[in-house]
Design a protein around this motif. Sequence first.
Motif, PDB file in Angstrom:
ATOM      1  N   VAL A  26     -15.302  69.759 -26.588  1.00 57.60           N
ATOM      2  CA  VAL A  26     -16.734  69.553 -26.301  1.00 57.60           C
ATOM      3  C   VAL A  26     -16.931  69.165 -24.848  1.00 57.60           C
ATOM      4  O   VAL A  26     -17.763  69.740 -24.116  1.00 57.60           O
ATOM      5  CB  VAL A  26     -17.315  68.477 -27.241  1.00 57.60           C
ATOM      6  CG1 VAL A  26     -18.748  68.155 -26.843  1.00 57.60           C
ATOM      7  CG2 VAL A  26     -17.255  68.934 -28.685  1.00 57.60           C
ATOM      8  N   LEU A  27     -16.150  68.176 -24.382  1.00 57.73           N
ATOM      9  CA  LEU A  27     -16.272  67.737 -22.993  1.00 57.73           C
ATOM     10  C   LEU A  27     -15.818  68.829 -22.033  1.00 57.73           C
ATOM     11  O   LEU A  27     -16.398  68.996 -20.955  1.00 57.73           O
ATOM     12  CB  LEU A  27     -15.449  66.470 -22.773  1.00 57.73           C
ATOM     13  CG  LEU A  27     -15.898  65.218 -23.550  1.00 57.73           C
ATOM     14  CD1 LEU A  27     -15.061  64.014 -23.136  1.00 57.73           C
ATOM     15  CD2 LEU A  27     -17.372  64.934 -23.317  1.00 57.73           C
ATOM     16  N   LEU A  28     -14.771  69.565 -22.406  1.00 59.57           N
ATOM     17  CA  LEU A  28     -14.278  70.639 -21.536  1.00 59.57           C
ATOM     18  C   LEU A  28     -15.313  71.755 -21.401  1.00 59.57           C
ATOM     19  O   LEU A  28     -15.479  72.332 -20.319  1.00 59.57           O
ATOM     20  CB  LEU A  28     -12.961  71.191 -22.083  1.00 59.57           C
ATOM     21  CG  LEU A  28     -11.755  70.249 -22.000  1.00 59.57           C
ATOM     22  CD1 LEU A  28     -10.576  70.817 -22.769  1.00 59.57           C
ATOM     23  CD2 LEU A  28     -11.361  70.009 -20.549  1.00 59.57           C
ATOM     24  N   LEU A  29     -15.984  72.050 -22.485  1.00 63.00           N
ATOM     25  CA  LEU A  29     -17.021  73.084 -22.447  1.00 63.00           C
ATOM     26  C   LEU A  29     -18.177  72.665 -21.537  1.00 63.00           C
ATOM     27  O   LEU A  29     -18.602  73.427 -20.651  1.00 63.00           O
ATOM     28  CB  LEU A  29     -17.533  73.344 -23.860  1.00 63.00           C
ATOM     29  CG  LEU A  29     -18.628  74.407 -24.007  1.00 63.00           C
ATOM     30  CD1 LEU A  29     -18.107  75.771 -23.579  1.00 63.00           C
ATOM     31  CD2 LEU A  29     -19.128  74.455 -25.433  1.00 63.00           C
TER      32      LEU A  29
ATOM     33  N   ARG B  30     -10.481  58.610 -25.126  1.00 61.42           N
ATOM     34  CA  ARG B  30     -11.112  57.296 -25.018  1.00 61.42           C
ATOM     35  C   ARG B  30     -12.375  57.225 -25.862  1.00 61.42           C
ATOM     36  O   ARG B  30     -12.639  56.225 -26.547  1.00 61.42           O
ATOM     37  CB  ARG B  30     -11.446  57.013 -23.547  1.00 61.42           C
ATOM     38  CG  ARG B  30     -12.103  55.679 -23.297  1.00 61.42           C
ATOM     39  CD  ARG B  30     -11.146  54.539 -23.540  1.00 61.42           C
ATOM     40  NE  ARG B  30     -11.759  53.254 -23.233  1.00 61.42           N
ATOM     41  CZ  ARG B  30     -11.180  52.089 -23.476  1.00 61.42           C
ATOM     42  NH1 ARG B  30      -9.968  52.052 -24.017  1.00 61.42           N
ATOM     43  NH2 ARG B  30     -11.780  50.967 -23.181  1.00 61.42           N
ATOM     44  N   LEU B  31     -13.184  58.271 -25.824  1.00 63.04           N
ATOM     45  CA  LEU B  31     -14.452  58.286 -26.554  1.00 63.04           C
ATOM     46  C   LEU B  31     -14.284  58.760 -27.996  1.00 63.04           C
ATOM     47  O   LEU B  31     -15.240  58.712 -28.776  1.00 63.04           O
ATOM     48  CB  LEU B  31     -15.459  59.197 -25.839  1.00 63.04           C
ATOM     49  CG  LEU B  31     -15.814  58.805 -24.403  1.00 63.04           C
ATOM     50  CD1 LEU B  31     -16.764  59.829 -23.801  1.00 63.04           C
ATOM     51  CD2 LEU B  31     -16.447  57.408 -24.368  1.00 63.04           C
ATOM     52  N   ARG B  32     -13.082  59.264 -28.326  1.00 68.41           N
ATOM     53  CA  ARG B  32     -12.782  59.768 -29.666  1.00 68.41           C
ATOM     54  C   ARG B  32     -13.729  60.897 -30.068  1.00 68.41           C
ATOM     55  O   ARG B  32     -14.309  60.906 -31.158  1.00 68.41           O
ATOM     56  CB  ARG B  32     -12.832  58.635 -30.696  1.00 68.41           C
ATOM     57  CG  ARG B  32     -11.774  57.575 -30.457  1.00 68.41           C
ATOM     58  CD  ARG B  32     -11.687  56.583 -31.591  1.00 68.41           C
ATOM     59  NE  ARG B  32     -10.609  55.635 -31.371  1.00 68.41           N
ATOM     60  CZ  ARG B  32     -10.244  54.687 -32.228  1.00 68.41           C
ATOM     61  NH1 ARG B  32     -10.897  54.561 -33.376  1.00 68.41           N
ATOM     62  NH2 ARG B  32      -9.254  53.869 -31.943  1.00 68.41           N
ATOM     63  N   VAL B  33     -13.884  61.837 -29.164  1.00 59.79           N
ATOM     64  CA  VAL B  33     -14.655  63.049 -29.435  1.00 59.79           C
ATOM     65  C   VAL B  33     -13.738  64.236 -29.178  1.00 59.79           C
ATOM     66  O   VAL B  33     -12.774  64.131 -28.419  1.00 59.79           O
ATOM     67  CB  VAL B  33     -15.914  63.143 -28.546  1.00 59.79           C
ATOM     68  CG1 VAL B  33     -16.845  61.986 -28.825  1.00 59.79           C
ATOM     69  CG2 VAL B  33     -15.542  63.185 -27.070  1.00 59.79           C
TER      70      VAL B  33
ATOM     71  N   ILE C 240      -9.840  65.387 -20.798  1.00 54.39           N
ATOM     72  CA  ILE C 240      -9.015  65.186 -21.995  1.00 54.39           C
ATOM     73  C   ILE C 240      -8.755  63.696 -22.209  1.00 54.39           C
ATOM     74  O   ILE C 240      -8.839  63.179 -23.334  1.00 54.39           O
ATOM     75  CB  ILE C 240      -7.688  65.966 -21.884  1.00 54.39           C
ATOM     76  CG1 ILE C 240      -7.960  67.453 -22.127  1.00 54.39           C
ATOM     77  CG2 ILE C 240      -6.662  65.446 -22.884  1.00 54.39           C
ATOM     78  CD1 ILE C 240      -6.733  68.316 -22.110  1.00 54.39           C
ATOM     79  N   VAL C 241      -8.434  62.987 -21.126  1.00 49.33           N
ATOM     80  CA  VAL C 241      -8.241  61.535 -21.222  1.00 49.33           C
ATOM     81  C   VAL C 241      -9.523  60.866 -21.721  1.00 49.33           C
ATOM     82  O   VAL C 241      -9.501  59.985 -22.597  1.00 49.33           O
ATOM     83  CB  VAL C 241      -7.834  60.945 -19.854  1.00 49.33           C
ATOM     84  CG1 VAL C 241      -7.821  59.425 -19.910  1.00 49.33           C
ATOM     85  CG2 VAL C 241      -6.458  61.460 -19.456  1.00 49.33           C
ATOM     86  N   LEU C 242     -10.651  61.290 -21.175  1.00 48.81           N
ATOM     87  CA  LEU C 242     -11.934  60.711 -21.560  1.00 48.81           C
ATOM     88  C   LEU C 242     -12.252  61.002 -23.030  1.00 48.81           C
ATOM     89  O   LEU C 242     -12.801  60.141 -23.734  1.00 48.81           O
ATOM     90  CB  LEU C 242     -13.041  61.266 -20.659  1.00 48.81           C
ATOM     91  CG  LEU C 242     -14.434  60.630 -20.800  1.00 48.81           C
ATOM     92  CD1 LEU C 242     -14.373  59.147 -20.483  1.00 48.81           C
ATOM     93  CD2 LEU C 242     -15.434  61.341 -19.883  1.00 48.81           C
ATOM     94  N   SER C 243     -11.884  62.192 -23.502  1.00 45.46           N
ATOM     95  CA  SER C 243     -12.148  62.530 -24.907  1.00 45.46           C
ATOM     96  C   SER C 243     -11.356  61.631 -25.848  1.00 45.46           C
ATOM     97  O   SER C 243     -11.849  61.241 -26.912  1.00 45.46           O
ATOM     98  CB  SER C 243     -11.806  64.004 -25.164  1.00 45.46           C
ATOM     99  OG  SER C 243     -10.404  64.218 -25.131  1.00 45.46           O
TER     100      SER C 243
END
Length: 753
Positions: free
Chosen positions: A47-50, A40-43, A35-38
């Motif tokens: 998507v990242l969790l999936l 940061r990347l503004r996505v 979630i933190v990374l999302s």
Amino acid sequence: MPELLGSISAAVASHERNTMLITVVGAIAAGAILIVLSHRLRVPAIVLLLLGGIGLGPAGVGVVDPESLGDGLLVVVSLAIGLILFEGGLTLDLGGYRSAPAMIKRLLTIGVATTWFTTAAVVWWIFDLAAPQAIVAGSLVIVTGPTVIAPLLKRIKVTPRLHSILHWEGVLIDPLGVFIALLCFEWVFSGATGPEALLNFGIRLGAGLSIGVGGGVIMTVLVRRKLVPTETINIFALAGAMLVFGIAEMVRSEAGLLSVTIAGFIFSLSGSYRVKKVREFKADITDLLIGTLFLLLAARLSFDQFREFGLRGVAVVALVMLGVRPLSIFLCSFGLDLKRKEKLFLSWVAPRGIVAASMASLVTITLEELDYENPRFVETFVYSVIISTIVIQGLTAAPLARWLGVQRAKPVGWMIVGAHRFGRGLAEFLTKTAELPVVLVDTNPRAVRESHRAGLTAIIADAREPDLGERLEVEAVGNLLALTDNEDLNVRLCTTWSDVLGSDHVFRCNPKGTETAVAGDDEDETRGMVVWPKLPRPSLIASELQRREANLLTATAEDAAITRIASPLIAVEPSGVVFDPDIDRESDEPDPRPMLYLQRSVDYLRRAIRPELVVRIEESLELRRLLERLVDRAVSVYPALPREETVAELIEREAGFPTALGHGVAVPHAYSPALDTRLCVVAQIPAGMDFSAHDGKPVRLLFMLLSPQGDPEGHLATLAEIARRMMVTELRERIMQASSPLEVIELLRMGQT
């Protein structure tokens, strides 16, 4: 042999506990990190969790194994969804729904029904699926996830109307969709029919509503009566939500989700500042729950189940995106004033999120326990819709908005920090005359309520909050005016918002005589441009406006009658708003600019003095006798003034804090609840009187000031005016030598600075 079996059993149990521990720790840690990374990347976080869930799950490296939790997974999923919905209930805004356009209300009724049954028909037709399972599948894709739509709207910045429709659809449809899915599941798979099914429906509905309302009311009462310490309010709300969920589940299975949503909504209606703190805390908890929950659920997925979905699955998802959603928008917008390009954009954008995924997995887990045929179909279908809408619509929404011309123009609205009477007057001028959107921001609920009564947009918030810009009311803001008494706060607000709006779009007042102590270069443009440097504190002007001692007037620079008695604050020009406009500019052309003027009755002292309140005392009197005589003069003008209480308060103040200013002047003063106006008795004492002045000089001029109980601003301003005027030696001497009350008043008028 028994010892060997026992050792094996213990080893197996230890391994299972270790696997469970690794699964839980891995899901929590990885979920939070992704979630933190999302951000940061503004996505989109989903998507990242999936991807992270599948990669860490049995189909990947096998670190997260949801099956190791056994029945505990169902408990974790249910409780997590409950807490997420409690936070959703906290953020529900009844006022926002009431003010919502008809399109939103239709989406919650016609749109829900259209999406539900049309999707069910598509699934039934293409997959030849049993009707009950198709109906459940259709109910699970009703919701458009606010956790996905909010970042998308923030990134593409569509017009306010489209933003409002998509925002409120996502926020309001979440709890509604969950309830429909649960009721649908109960109806289809419980085995009950006819009256029994209706009875189960009624029990679940009644239990969820009654326990939710009761729990929300109890929590609200305890907080309002301050029975819950401020430092424990967050943990109290978390425990309350879990308790409401548990009680409802005890009464009727699956009634807990409805109950916590209702409890959160009821609790939010208190409008308490404490509820705001809870909302912030719950938002953080919700992010953690979403990360953990979605990672656990995604870890259950395998690539095989999507391969089995095949081309028919692609066709179903395509029809949901290209057929069902456009049909829903067409039916909901029929007869409304939505433009064709707005309908096209709404037809395309409908991303699903965490709630749809959670409910799909919850249903699948239950179907697996019931040994239902092909239980994973529902999960595969819903996740396919989620992935397709997030990825495809997320990547194409911005280009589509640009092509259709529905992106919002550069915002030109104003945020005024300070909803006092002065701030409201400025907002009314900018809204009505300049026709600009304005939002007032204040932490004072009363000031915000007054703004709402005046028909203005206002919110209770701290303007320093970093997430304030994400609120719907602030979408049209392109300029900031910091209008508080605290110069340090004004500077900090400008510094914060200059990063968002630009340094040439942040302004602040710098109240006269309140120089800031904030470190930094005064020429630093991020500190904001100073407006109206000669004006006093905004709260003082607000008090004057409230008491009608000042007026805000709208006119043009050509109106000589206004320009002689008032000072220009704002002018509206084609290029925008101009502060401190020049009304004496050299030009032969007329000046048609609409302007806002401030007319102030700054002569507080003159308004408090009357000829009958000026007295000359030739004889020598002790302090009490002198004050009694002056109070008697005030009572003669204002008979309701209590004589003895006023004298006693004046003497008590003199005993504790002598009011001699030096230079032969003293200002004994007091408040009285009996007064509705200020009174100032002026005494000339030629022989002088000892007031224990710091310079040792006897008092020869005395100003006794009496003010209404609720007028500290005017009281202090009058004292300051007396002190400022009495600094002038010549004026003091001329007043002392004046031969009549009218001459004293005239000298005070001439001495105005």
